[in-house]
Design a protein around this motif. Structure first.
Motif, PDB file in Angstrom:
ATOM      1  N   PRO A 513       0.836  -1.216   0.000  1.00 29.62           N
ATOM      2  CA  PRO A 513       0.000   0.000   0.000  1.00 29.62           C
ATOM      3  C   PRO A 513       0.867   1.260   0.000  1.00 29.62           C
ATOM      4  CG  PRO A 513      -0.762  -1.598   1.642  1.00 29.62           C
ATOM      5  CD  PRO A 513       0.558  -2.092   1.152  1.00 29.62           C
ATOM      6  N   GLY A 514       0.505   2.211  -0.843  1.00 28.44           N
ATOM      7  CA  GLY A 514       1.198   3.491  -0.887  1.00 28.44           C
ATOM      8  C   GLY A 514       2.485   3.495  -1.668  1.00 28.44           C
ATOM      9  N   ALA A 515       2.944   2.336  -2.123  1.00 24.85           N
ATOM     10  CA  ALA A 515       4.209   2.277  -2.861  1.00 24.85           C
ATOM     11  C   ALA A 515       4.003   2.787  -4.286  1.00 24.85           C
ATOM     12  CB  ALA A 515       4.733   0.845  -2.887  1.00 24.85           C
ATOM     13  N   SER A 516       5.089   3.267  -4.875  1.00 25.79           N
ATOM     14  CA  SER A 516       5.055   3.682  -6.280  1.00 25.79           C
ATOM     15  C   SER A 516       6.348   3.232  -6.931  1.00 25.79           C
ATOM     16  CB  SER A 516       4.884   5.197  -6.410  1.00 25.79           C
ATOM     17  OG  SER A 516       6.041   5.865  -5.929  1.00 25.79           O
ATOM     18  N   ALA A 517       6.319   3.080  -8.243  1.00 30.34           N
ATOM     19  CA  ALA A 517       7.507   2.590  -8.950  1.00 30.34           C
ATOM     20  C   ALA A 517       7.494   3.114 -10.371  1.00 30.34           C
ATOM     21  CB  ALA A 517       7.532   1.058  -8.954  1.00 30.34           C
ATOM     22  N   PRO A 518       8.688   3.380 -10.915  1.00 29.75           N
ATOM     23  CA  PRO A 518       8.761   3.719 -12.334  1.00 29.75           C
ATOM     24  C   PRO A 518       8.429   2.496 -13.181  1.00 29.75           C
ATOM     25  CG  PRO A 518      10.967   3.571 -11.395  1.00 29.75           C
ATOM     26  CD  PRO A 518      10.005   3.437 -10.263  1.00 29.75           C
ATOM     27  N   MET A 519       7.804   2.728 -14.318  1.00 25.46           N
ATOM     28  CA  MET A 519       7.354   1.647 -15.199  1.00 25.46           C
ATOM     29  C   MET A 519       7.843   1.893 -16.620  1.00 25.46           C
ATOM     30  SD  MET A 519       5.092  -0.264 -13.309  1.00 25.46           S
ATOM     31  CE  MET A 519       4.270  -0.048 -11.707  1.00 25.46           C
ATOM     32  N   VAL A 520       8.141   0.793 -17.307  1.00 32.53           N
ATOM     33  CA  VAL A 520       8.480   0.840 -18.726  1.00 32.53           C
ATOM     34  C   VAL A 520       7.402   0.056 -19.461  1.00 32.53           C
ATOM     35  CG1 VAL A 520      10.183   0.264 -20.490  1.00 32.53           C
ATOM     36  CG2 VAL A 520      10.943   0.957 -18.207  1.00 32.53           C
ATOM     37  N   LEU A 521       6.670   0.721 -20.338  1.00 27.36           N
ATOM     38  CA  LEU A 521       5.610   0.062 -21.099  1.00 27.36           C
ATOM     39  C   LEU A 521       6.197  -0.458 -22.400  1.00 27.36           C
ATOM     40  CD1 LEU A 521       2.609  -0.656 -21.489  1.00 27.36           C
ATOM     41  CD2 LEU A 521       2.318   1.586 -22.590  1.00 27.36           C
ATOM     42  N   ILE A 522       6.301  -1.786 -22.507  1.00 27.08           N
ATOM     43  CA  ILE A 522       6.801  -2.386 -23.743  1.00 27.08           C
ATOM     44  C   ILE A 522       5.634  -2.990 -24.504  1.00 27.08           C
ATOM     45  CG2 ILE A 522       9.069  -2.833 -22.760  1.00 27.08           C
ATOM     46  CD1 ILE A 522       8.308  -5.786 -22.539  1.00 27.08           C
ATOM     47  N   HIS A 523       5.833  -3.175 -25.796  1.00 27.29           N
ATOM     48  CA  HIS A 523       4.727  -3.704 -26.603  1.00 27.29           C
ATOM     49  C   HIS A 523       5.270  -4.541 -27.747  1.00 27.29           C
ATOM     50  CE1 HIS A 523       5.046  -1.155 -30.309  1.00 27.29           C
ATOM     51  NE2 HIS A 523       5.826  -0.483 -29.496  1.00 27.29           N
ATOM     52  N   ARG A 524       4.430  -5.425 -28.229  1.00 29.02           N
ATOM     53  CA  ARG A 524       4.671  -6.177 -29.450  1.00 29.02           C
ATOM     54  C   ARG A 524       3.343  -6.252 -30.162  1.00 29.02           C
ATOM     55  NH1 ARG A 524       6.336 -12.293 -28.902  1.00 29.02           N
ATOM     56  NH2 ARG A 524       4.095 -12.479 -28.537  1.00 29.02           N
ATOM     57  N   GLY A 525       3.215  -5.463 -31.216  1.00 28.75           N
ATOM     58  CA  GLY A 525       1.916  -5.347 -31.851  1.00 28.75           C
ATOM     59  C   GLY A 525       0.925  -4.736 -30.884  1.00 28.75           C
ATOM     60  N   GLU A 526      -0.188  -5.427 -30.678  1.00 28.14           N
ATOM     61  CA  GLU A 526      -1.215  -4.940 -29.756  1.00 28.14           C
ATOM     62  C   GLU A 526      -1.038  -5.471 -28.336  1.00 28.14           C
ATOM     63  OE1 GLU A 526      -3.318  -2.600 -30.714  1.00 28.14           O
ATOM     64  OE2 GLU A 526      -2.215  -2.707 -32.596  1.00 28.14           O
ATOM     65  N   ARG A 527      -0.047  -6.283 -28.129  1.00 26.19           N
ATOM     66  CA  ARG A 527       0.221  -6.843 -26.802  1.00 26.19           C
ATOM     67  C   ARG A 527       1.098  -5.873 -26.018  1.00 26.19           C
ATOM     68  NH1 ARG A 527      -1.852 -10.650 -23.672  1.00 26.19           N
ATOM     69  NH2 ARG A 527      -2.125 -11.925 -25.551  1.00 26.19           N
ATOM     70  N   HIS A 528       0.666  -5.498 -24.798  1.00 26.07           N
ATOM     71  CA  HIS A 528       1.409  -4.555 -23.965  1.00 26.07           C
ATOM     72  C   HIS A 528       1.740  -5.182 -22.616  1.00 26.07           C
ATOM     73  CE1 HIS A 528      -0.480  -1.859 -26.915  1.00 26.07           C
ATOM     74  NE2 HIS A 528       0.486  -1.013 -26.646  1.00 26.07           N
ATOM     75  N   LEU A 530       3.614  -3.845 -18.742  1.00 22.52           N
ATOM     76  CA  LEU A 530       4.278  -2.838 -17.916  1.00 22.52           C
ATOM     77  C   LEU A 530       5.326  -3.517 -17.045  1.00 22.52           C
ATOM     78  CD1 LEU A 530       1.355  -0.512 -16.810  1.00 22.52           C
ATOM     79  CD2 LEU A 530       3.492   0.273 -17.828  1.00 22.52           C
ATOM     80  N   LEU A 531       6.571  -3.090 -17.194  1.00 16.11           N
ATOM     81  CA  LEU A 531       7.667  -3.628 -16.394  1.00 16.11           C
ATOM     82  C   LEU A 531       7.982  -2.645 -15.274  1.00 16.11           C
ATOM     83  CD1 LEU A 531      10.059  -4.811 -19.259  1.00 16.11           C
ATOM     84  CD2 LEU A 531       8.428  -6.201 -17.963  1.00 16.11           C
ATOM     85  N   ALA A 532       7.839  -3.087 -14.042  1.00 15.66           N
ATOM     86  CA  ALA A 532       8.182  -2.249 -12.891  1.00 15.66           C
ATOM     87  C   ALA A 532       9.679  -2.379 -12.620  1.00 15.66           C
ATOM     88  CB  ALA A 532       7.388  -2.677 -11.668  1.00 15.66           C
ATOM     89  N   VAL A 533      10.371  -1.243 -12.497  1.00 11.14           N
ATOM     90  CA  VAL A 533      11.813  -1.240 -12.268  1.00 11.14           C
ATOM     91  C   VAL A 533      12.126  -0.367 -11.063  1.00 11.14           C
ATOM     92  CG1 VAL A 533      12.314  -1.631 -14.705  1.00 11.14           C
ATOM     93  CG2 VAL A 533      12.165   0.718 -13.855  1.00 11.14           C
ATOM     94  N   ASP A 534      13.375  -0.429 -10.609  1.00 13.50           N
ATOM     95  CA  ASP A 534      13.785   0.398  -9.466  1.00 13.50           C
ATOM     96  C   ASP A 534      14.048   1.840  -9.879  1.00 13.50           C
ATOM     97  OD1 ASP A 534      13.664  -1.918  -7.979  1.00 13.50           O
ATOM     98  OD2 ASP A 534      15.794  -2.364  -8.213  1.00 13.50           O
ATOM     99  N   GLU A 535      14.609   2.012 -11.089  1.00 12.00           N
ATOM    100  CA  GLU A 535      14.972   3.363 -11.539  1.00 12.00           C
ATOM    101  C   GLU A 535      15.143   3.362 -13.051  1.00 12.00           C
ATOM    102  OE1 GLU A 535      18.540   6.715 -10.900  1.00 12.00           O
ATOM    103  OE2 GLU A 535      18.599   4.779  -9.847  1.00 12.00           O
ATOM    104  N   ILE A 536      14.722   4.442 -13.687  1.00 16.98           N
ATOM    105  CA  ILE A 536      15.013   4.667 -15.104  1.00 16.98           C
ATOM    106  C   ILE A 536      16.240   5.569 -15.160  1.00 16.98           C
ATOM    107  CG2 ILE A 536      14.179   5.646 -17.266  1.00 16.98           C
ATOM    108  CD1 ILE A 536      11.329   4.889 -16.303  1.00 16.98           C
ATOM    109  N   VAL A 537      17.342   5.055 -15.705  1.00 19.55           N
ATOM    110  CA  VAL A 537      18.645   5.709 -15.581  1.00 19.55           C
ATOM    111  C   VAL A 537      18.915   6.688 -16.716  1.00 19.55           C
ATOM    112  CG1 VAL A 537      21.138   5.302 -15.434  1.00 19.55           C
ATOM    113  CG2 VAL A 537      19.541   3.712 -14.336  1.00 19.55           C
TER     114      VAL A 537
END
Length: 726
Positions: A513-528, A530-537
């Protein structure tokens, strides 16, 4: 196009030699031969021969393929008689190819065909004077059709391209040095201002000592020199960057080739295949003017040939069936290429009956890839299994339809290239395979992220957006944490998976609860996804180099790159990440709901000291071990390791050391540890790239608990060994 045909025959001459050499190497030690690899080579040779109209070679390769398939099914291995028979077929293929290359009459191959059990009379030998088989007029000089020129030219382009990528990396490093110099100049300016302020507060210039004046003059000179150095570096860096851009443009002209040059003949090949099968096939090619690295196109040619053959084989229908479905009389096959987002995308489509989901699912169950009790499955789940070894929708085996090896080989070829292959049903009917590969195998724009204490690069072509989400914005959908996001004006629900969990098959936990994280949205065609990571560098264009000793999740990486001067990162294959999610979605869903088994006892955190002079190897091992809950310390050689062992306040439970290191190698480190009364009981694992029996014996004699060779290494072996020791 005689020039194109001559080029293709030259390429075949190179390719068939490589296949024959590989098969013969395997036959030299029949007991150790990888029969699946030999089968793949023969299958590829058959397709290559078909592409250049070498019918006798194709027929011979097909018979060899059938014979080897019998050996594989019997499970008895290669006996001397079978080895001799295969050599007979290879020799006949080599004789046919040599005659074609030299413009000589084609030799009679009936003896080899009969020995291989051909049921029909072999095709009559075609004389070199015939217009179809003749590459060039006999009076042409050998240099006009020399395959060596084509190959050397291609390799030269590749070497120049690689040199350019390395130069680009060096220029990026130099740009960082310019920034450092400018920062030093600003700091010098600040020191000068502070000094003047201090001097003014101390009573003015009249009370300033000669030493203070000298210091001020020196500080002013330093500031001027740093300013001049910064200006010169900036100008030089700009000039080098401009020259590099021009050089890149010119080298691309050499390294990049139009797809037409390697794929332009395949339309005719498909029509010929159709005629052989009694089918009228209409072939449409589009976008073959797109340019990509020659080695990329060469690597794609063989998979494309196989898929075009599949399109005819699996797309064939009776005239009555086509008429009932409202289709035209002719089978339509499309080969389309286009460049998009730094990727080459090739589509092979037909308007046949489409993928047989029930047959693919049944084949996957028969191979043990699916459980019969799992219930209904999504179509994309089933279609993804078509690329697994032994899974085939072919109803029979003939010269076109394989034995469940073809699509598997296609998938493996694309994965090795850093690409992917997808099979999907077309609407309203038909099938389509989409191949995706980088336009350039080396230079890529990457999104650098940190996850689980390690750096990873995600190719930007697959990244749709970067965002940060709070746990309150997530919801559980089908047992998986998911987020509702907007893409192109539409709301979609996308699974949210921690990258570290996906890479290491870790169980998902409900978000805190209350946590937040940076996300990278990857896709292949219409398939998506969201990858949660520690940091976007960072986002950076980097040179991706091959990594032979990848130690996490085989198939998930494209190589490695260096961020700045000394920060290595693994470059991930986003297509493979999505495939991994699709294959593991059910298990991960269960774990998110608390249905997956969990450890009941809190495990004591153990500390491992990793000793290796390669920064890439150290980082990779650190990533593997930390993902399993170990605390990891690093050392660059034996001397550094001993200092850490003798001075660290942390209790170290295990040492994993490379052997070949500067200053003090692994053997010497092991001796020093065992000779130290305070360290003698510390377990040590030695790792080396040399699989030498004497080295193994020496390491074990000196007291190593285990000795792992990197050629045979995978992360499971390392983790299992550590788990056994600790």
């Amino acid at each position: 196009m005689p020039d194109l045909r001559a080029q293709l025959l030259a390429a075949f001459d190179i390719e068939h030699r490589e296949h024959l050499e590989s098969v013969r190497r395997s036959l030299a030690e029949p007991g150790e031969a990888d029969l699946r690899e030999v089968f793949r080579r023969l299958h590829s040779l058959k397709g290559a021969a078909r592409a250049v109209d070498l019918e006798v070679v194709e027929h011979l390769a097909h018979r060899l393929e059938e014979r080897l398939d019998q050996v594989i099914d019997d499970g008895a291995g290669l006996d001397a008689a079978t080895v001799d028979l295969i050599h007979l077929g290879l020799d006949a293929i080599e004789a046919q190819a040599a005659a074609q290359r030299d413009g000589a009459p084609l030799p009679d191959a009936s003896r080899a065909l009969q020995a291989l059990g051909a049921q029909v009379a072999p095709p009559a030998p075609v004389k070199a004077s015939g217009p179809v088989e003749q590459v060039e007029p006999p009076t042409s000089s050998s240099s006009d059709r020399s395959p060596e020129y084509v190959r050397v030219d291609a390799e030269l382009g590749e070497r120049l391209n690689e040199a350019l990528h390395h130069l680009s990396s060096e220029v990026q490093i130099e740009a960082a040095q310019v920034e450092l110099t400018q920062r030093l100049r600003r700091q010098a300016d600040q020191l000068e201002r502070l000094w003047r302020d201090m001097r003014a507060r101390g009573g003015g210039e009249g009370r300033t000592s000669s030493r203070a004046v000298a210091f001020e003059h020196a500080l002013q000179a330093l500031t001027r020199d740093l300013g001049e150095l910064a200006r010169r570096q900036s100008r030089a860096n700009w000039a080098v960057g401009e020259s590099l851009a021009v050089l890149r443009e010119q080298i691309d002209e050499i390294a990049l080739a139009p797809a037409e040059s390697l794929l332009g003949d395949l339309g005719r090949m498909v029509r010929d295949i159709g005629r052989d099968q009694g089918l009228e096939v209409e072939v449409r090619t589009e976008g073959l003017e797109v340019r990509a690295e020659r080695r990329v196109l060469q690597a794609l040619r063989e998979p494309i040939i196989h898929l075009l053959r599949n399109a005819v084989s699996h797309g064939a229908e009776t005239p009555e069936a086509r008429k009932a479905a409202g289709k035209s009389d002719r089978l339509h096959v499309t080969l389309q290429a286009r460049a998009r987002g730094g990727r080459l995308e090739v589509r092979i489509a037909d308007d046949g009956p489409g993928p047989d989901l029930a047959r693919i699912e049944a084949a996957a169950i028969a191979r043990g890839l699916l459980s019969p009790s799992e219930g209904s499955r999504r179509p994309d789940e089933i279609l993804a299994l078509a690329f697994e070894p032994g899974v085939s929708a072919a109803k029979s085996v003939d010269r076109l339809s394989g034995r469940g090896m073809g699509l598997s080989a296609v998938g493996q070829s694309l994965a090795a290239l850093g690409g992917s292959a997808r099979l999907r049903a077309r609407s309203p009917f038909g099938a389509e395979v989409i191949l995706s590969a980088p336009l350039s195998a080396a230079r890529q724009t990457l999104v650098a992220v940190e996850a689980g204490g390690a750096l990873f690069g995600v190719p930007s072509f697959a990244v749709r957006s970067l965002l940060r989400l709070r746990s309150g914005e997530l919801e559980i959908v089908e047992g998986v944490p998911s987020a509702r996001i907007q893409i192109d004006g539409s709301d979609i629900v996308t699974p949210v998976i921690p990258l570290n969990a996906l890479l290491n098959d870790a169980a998902l936990e409900p978000p805190a609860p209350g946590a937040s994280a940076p996300m990278v949205l990857i896709h292949r065609g219409e398939r998506h996804l969201l990858l949660a990571v520690d940091e976007i560098v960072d986002v950076r264009e980097l040179t991706v180099q091959d990594l032979d000793d990848s130690r996490i999740a085989p198939g998930l990486t494209l190589g490695a790159a260096i961020l700045d001067e000394d920060r290595p990162l693994l470059v991930l294959n986003p297509e493979a990440l999505i495939d991994r999610w699709l294959r593991n979605a059910r298990r991960l869903s269960a774990s998110a709901l608390g249905l997956a088994p969990k450890e009941t006892e809190a495990r004591q955190v153990r500390t491992v000291l990793v000793v290796d002079d390669s920064i890439t190897t150290r980082t990779l091992e650190k990533s593997i071990l930390e993902a399993q809950g170990y605390r990891v310390l690093l050392a660059v050689d034996g001397v550094d390791a001993l200092n850490t062992l003798r001075s660290s306040d942390t209790v170290i439970d295990l040492v994993v050391a490379d052997i070949e290191m500067p200053r003090m190698d692994g053997f010497s480190l092991l001796q020093a540890i065992k000779a130290d009364a305070g360290l003698a009981r510390l377990p040590v694992i030695l790792m080396t790239s040399r699989d030498d029996e004497a080295d193994v014996r020496r390491g074990l004699d000196l007291g190593a608990e285990a000795y792992i060779t990197k050629q045979k290494f995978d992360q499971r072996e390392l983790l299992a060994t550590i788990g056994r020791i600790l």
